[in-house]
Each structure stands twice: as structure tokens, then as C-alpha cells.
Design an enzyme around this catalytic site. Structure first.
Site, PDB file in Angstrom:
ATOM      1  N   ASN A  80      19.977  -4.841  13.870  1.00  0.00           N
ATOM      2  CA  ASN A  80      18.441  -4.161  13.798  1.00  0.00           C
ATOM      3  C   ASN A  80      18.615  -2.960  14.725  1.00  0.00           C
ATOM      4  OD1 ASN A  80      15.569  -3.996  13.825  1.00  0.00           O
ATOM      5  ND2 ASN A  80      16.214  -6.083  12.997  1.00  0.00           N
ATOM      6  N   ARG A  81      17.353  -2.382  15.043  1.00  0.00           N
ATOM      7  CA  ARG A  81      17.190  -1.085  15.536  1.00  0.00           C
ATOM      8  C   ARG A  81      17.385  -0.500  16.953  1.00  0.00           C
ATOM      9  NH1 ARG A  81      14.712  -2.908  11.287  1.00  0.00           N
ATOM     10  NH2 ARG A  81      14.253  -1.707   9.410  1.00  0.00           N
ATOM     11  N   HIS A 106      21.581  -1.589  12.508  1.00  0.00           N
ATOM     12  CA  HIS A 106      22.525  -2.411  11.842  1.00  0.00           C
ATOM     13  C   HIS A 106      23.914  -1.499  12.184  1.00  0.00           C
ATOM     14  CE1 HIS A 106      19.903  -5.390  10.701  1.00  0.00           C
ATOM     15  NE2 HIS A 106      19.975  -5.112   9.589  1.00  0.00           N
ATOM     16  N   HIS A 176      24.122 -11.602   8.595  1.00  0.00           N
ATOM     17  CA  HIS A 176      22.803 -11.123   7.672  1.00  0.00           C
ATOM     18  C   HIS A 176      22.758 -11.848   6.190  1.00  0.00           C
ATOM     19  CE1 HIS A 176      19.919  -8.374   6.186  1.00  0.00           C
ATOM     20  NE2 HIS A 176      19.849  -7.675   7.315  1.00  0.00           N
ATOM     21  N   TYR A 178      21.785 -13.874   3.286  1.00  0.00           N
ATOM     22  CA  TYR A 178      20.166 -14.326   2.726  1.00  0.00           C
ATOM     23  C   TYR A 178      20.693 -15.747   2.146  1.00  0.00           C
ATOM     24  CZ  TYR A 178      19.339  -9.216   2.595  1.00  0.00           C
ATOM     25  OH  TYR A 178      19.354  -7.819   2.991  1.00  0.00           O
ATOM     26  N   ASP A 248       9.560  -9.268   8.388  1.00  0.00           N
ATOM     27  CA  ASP A 248      10.824  -8.611   8.843  1.00  0.00           C
ATOM     28  C   ASP A 248      10.406  -8.659  10.447  1.00  0.00           C
ATOM     29  OD1 ASP A 248      12.943  -7.349   9.258  1.00  0.00           O
ATOM     30  OD2 ASP A 248      12.337  -5.497   8.011  1.00  0.00           O
ATOM     31  N   GLN A 285      15.316 -13.013  13.592  1.00  0.00           N
ATOM     32  CA  GLN A 285      14.688 -12.294  12.981  1.00  0.00           C
ATOM     33  C   GLN A 285      14.793 -12.864  11.418  1.00  0.00           C
ATOM     34  OE1 GLN A 285      13.839  -8.696  13.799  1.00  0.00           O
ATOM     35  NE2 GLN A 285      13.041  -8.123  11.875  1.00  0.00           N
ATOM     36  N   GLU A 312      18.407 -14.073  10.915  1.00  0.00           N
ATOM     37  CA  GLU A 312      19.501 -13.274  12.018  1.00  0.00           C
ATOM     38  C   GLU A 312      19.226 -13.696  13.150  1.00  0.00           C
ATOM     39  OE1 GLU A 312      19.001  -9.152  10.603  1.00  0.00           O
ATOM     40  OE2 GLU A 312      17.947 -10.081   9.037  1.00  0.00           O
TER      41      GLU A 312
HETATM   42  C1  BGC Z   1      16.206  -5.479   8.896  1.00  0.00           C
HETATM   43  C2  BGC Z   1      15.330  -4.890   8.009  1.00  0.00           C
HETATM   44  C3  BGC Z   1      16.178  -4.308   6.626  1.00  0.00           C
HETATM   45  C4  BGC Z   1      17.300  -5.359   6.368  1.00  0.00           C
HETATM   46  C5  BGC Z   1      18.431  -4.565   5.792  1.00  0.00           C
HETATM   47  C6  BGC Z   1      17.059  -6.446   8.318  1.00  0.00           C
HETATM   48  O1  BGC Z   1      17.753  -7.190   9.411  1.00  0.00           O
HETATM   49  O2  BGC Z   1      15.137  -6.280   9.833  1.00  0.00           O
HETATM   50  O3  BGC Z   1      14.336  -4.262   8.385  1.00  0.00           O
HETATM   51  O4  BGC Z   1      15.380  -3.877   5.885  1.00  0.00           O
HETATM   52  O5  BGC Z   1      17.865  -5.869   7.478  1.00  0.00           O
HETATM   53  O6  BGC Z   1      19.146  -3.599   6.041  1.00  0.00           O
END
Ligand code: BGC
Length: 347
Positions: A80-81, A106, A176, A178, A248, A285, A312
Site C-alpha cells: 500500500n501507500r 506496493h 494481493h 483477488y 479500498d 485492506q 490484504e
Molecule cells: C490498493 C489499491 C490499488 C490496488 C492495485 C490495492 O491494494 O489499495 O488502491 O489500486 O491495490 O494496485
């Protein structure tokens, strides 16, 4: 229990990429690539006893190399950020790569999801190791990382993460994947249900960066204290969901710190597959991408709108900017160790 290894593809330089498949006695299986230590498939039985692949992914290395959505990837050094792509550690400011507005998401330009990991197969597990040198993506300290995937006879997939560093650094690893519990490519996940053990979430701004506020979920779209369909409130614009176009958001898990406890339960009421997420991490997340129309996954199936959801498990995003968030600092000589289990069953 058995582990097989097959050639999946070759990097432009000729380096081979392999797919490892762990299969238990009942036939359930998990496949993981050494490229990105990527969880490529998870086949578990539904109520009718048919094996269903519940994670999104690709059939070829080329697609994984091109993709930008981290399908099944191991994400690091920092998931994440990182706000404004900078952080201060021990009085030194580090600048990392901005790839998401002015923020770093990421891992930066080439995160752990794009690396080839060294794999070692065991009887019911595969261990993936990676060496991230000092200065990799501008992060300090040489970091040795290991991610171990193991499968049990009762369809629990455990992911254990370990890391050590030779100088203080920051680490926040996650997976990550899905999920679509009706099967990858089977349509939207809007009617699948989710329950999350969280009374609070971290508020996001218009760039999905935490504002620092920890807000109660009660009564709003983030209220998953009781199971509800993921689609029920997904079009809400509250909690800045107008910017995230769905979920998100990071949930502040209620469980005691460091305890291995159930964080969430997701279910497909039609096919009957249920997934518990059990973790020692403080947050999870929930990410629900809007639309994968035009994107073809395994078997050439077009994924379309709302095709999956990510859970996540991790420390909260931008933790270095918020001293009251659980710390992601790993000191030299300490051992980073965390585990998340995705436990599949039928109801
Ligand atoms: C983030 C999103 C992002 C996605 C793909 C997620 O873990 O929270 O904001 O767009 O990953 O990168």
C-alpha cells in the site's frame, strides 16, 4: 500431500519461471509461481463437491509481467501507500518512487511482485526466498525475505512471511490475491457476503491515503460487523468511496495484538464455498476493483465488472506518517514474522 513443479515460462533473458502446485489427499490444490511468489490458483470443493478455482490469475508469464493489478502477488517491501513517497527513519529522510499520484504504492518501480524468488519445495509447502539489497527501491538495509506457502488436509492455505535486515528499515508484506468464491471468471462478487471483525477503519482521502483518522464503521458502508453482501453498499459515496469506486479501505481488526485470530469470513451463498481469513496482522485492506472488462484471465475468461475482492492482511498504509499506527519499522537483527491463513470450507 504432494508438490509438483512445472515450467511456466521464461524471462526475456532466458531465466526460467516455475509453477509449484501443492495438492492434498482430497484433491484441493494451491499453485504458486516463483515469479513474484504469486498465488496463481486455489482449487477447493464447493457444496456439490466440484473443485473450483477461487483466485484470479493468468495462464502465462507474459500476462503476469505486463499486469499492473498485482493478481496474487506477494507485495513488498511496503504494501500500500507511502505518503508523498518519503519517510523518515532514525532522522534520515528516504525518498522512494512515486507511482500513484505523488505517493509510492506496493513497493515502488519494481517491487517484490516482479522478482524471481528462489523456491524450495517441501512435502506440504513451498518456501520462496528473496534478497533485497541495501538501497533497493531506495529502502535502507539489506533485507532477506522468506514467504512460505503451505496447505493442510482440511483446505487451509497458510502464508508465513519472514524477514531480517542488517540495518533498520521498514517492512509491510502482504498477498494481493483477488478472490471470487464462485470461481474465477464466474461473474461479479456483489452477492458474495463478507463479515469483518472490525469496529473501526482508517479513513482515506481522495488518493486513498489514510488521513490518520480512525473512524467507527457503525451504520455506514464499512460496517461489515454482521455479514452482508459485498455489493450492498458498494456504490455508497460515504467514507470517500466515490474516489475509491467501491472498497479500498483498511479495517482496524479488533483482535488482540499479535494473536492469530479470525479477521473475516467471506461466503458464496450459491456454491457454498466459505473462506475464513485468520491473521496476526492489525489490519486488512478490502479492495474491490471496479471493472476488469477487456482483461482475460485463466482459461481465456473475461473478468468483467466487480470480478473479485482482495483481503490484504497488513499493517496500516502510510504507517510512517502516523506514529499512532502500529509500527512497520524492522530493526537490524530483529525477525519479522507474520502469518495469514485462508481457510476454505463449505456451508
Ligand atoms: C490498493 C489499491 C490499488 C490496488 C492495485 C490495492 O491494494 O489499495 O488502491 O489500486 O491495490 O494496485
Amino acid at each position: 500431500m504432494s508438490v509438483t513443479k512445472t515450467l511456466f515460462g521464461k524471462m526475456p533473458g532466458g531465466e526460467e519461471v516455475h509453477l509449484y502446485t501443492i495438492t492434498n489427499r482430497s484433491g484441493a490444490s494451491a499453485s504458486i509461481l516463483d515469479y513474484g511468489a504469486t498465488w496463481q490458483s486455489m482449487r477447493v470443493p464447493n457444496r456439490a463437491g466440484e473443485l473450483v478455482d477461487v483466485v484470479l490469475g493468468y495462464d502465462t508469464l507474459e500476462e503476469y509481467r505486463k499486469h499492473t493489478m498485482f493478481l496474487g502477488s506477494t507485495v513488498g517491501r511496503v504494501a500500500n501507500r507511502i505518503g508523498k513517497s518519503r519517510f523518515t527513519l532514525n532522522g534520515v529522510e528516504y525518498k522512494v518512487f512515486a507511482n500513484d499520484f505523488e505517493n509510492c504504492c506496493h513497493g515502488g518501480r519494481e517491487g517484490f511482485d516482479k522478482k524471481i524468488w528462489k523456491a524450495e519445495a517441501e512435502e506440504d509447502a513451498v518456501a520462496f526466498s528473496l534478497f533485497s539489497p541495501d538501497g533497493d527501491e531506495n529502502f535502507p538495509g539489506s533485507l532477506s525475505v522468506m514467504v512460505v506457502y503451505s496447505l493442510t488436509e482440511d483446505n487451509m492455505l497458510s502464508i508465513r512471511y519472514f524477514a531480517v535486515t542488517d540495518a533498520d528499515t521498514i517492512v509491510n508484506l502482504t498477498n494481493h490475491a483477488y478472490f471470487n468464491l464462485a470461481g474465477q471468471g464466474s461473474g461479479t462478487i456483489l452477492d458474495q457476503t463478507l463479515q469483518v471483525e472490525a469496529d473501526f477503519a482508517t479513513r482515506i482521502d481522495s488518493h486513498i491515503l489514510p488521513t490518520g483518522e480512525i473512524v467507527p464503521v457503525a451504520g455506514g458502508p464499512l460496517d461489515f460487523r454482521k455479514a452482508k453482501p459485498i455489493g450492498q453498499d458498494i456504490e455508497s459515496t460515504l467514507e470517500n468511496m466515490g474516489f475509491s469506486h467501491g472498497y479500498d479501505h483498511n479495517f482496524v481488526l479488533s483482535h488482540r495484538e499479535g494473536g492469530m485470530e479470525r479477521a473475516s469470513t467471506a461466503a458464496d451463498p450459491v456454491g457454498g464455498i466459505v473462506m475464513d481469513t485468520i491473521t496476526d496482522q492489525p489490519g486488512v485492506q478490502l479492495f474491490t476493483p471496479t471493472d476488469f472488462t477487456g482483461m482475460r484471465g485463466k482459461g481465456g475468461i473475461e473478468y468483467g465488472p466487480r470480478p473479485g475482492f482482495c483481503l490484504e492482511t497488513q499493517h496500516f498504509a502510510d504507517a510512517m506518517s502516523h506514529p499512532d499506527f502500529p509500527s512497520i519499522v524492522l530493526h537490524a537483527g530483529e525477525i519479522y514474522s507474520t502469518e495469514t491463513v485462508y481457510a476454505f470450507r463449505v456451508e
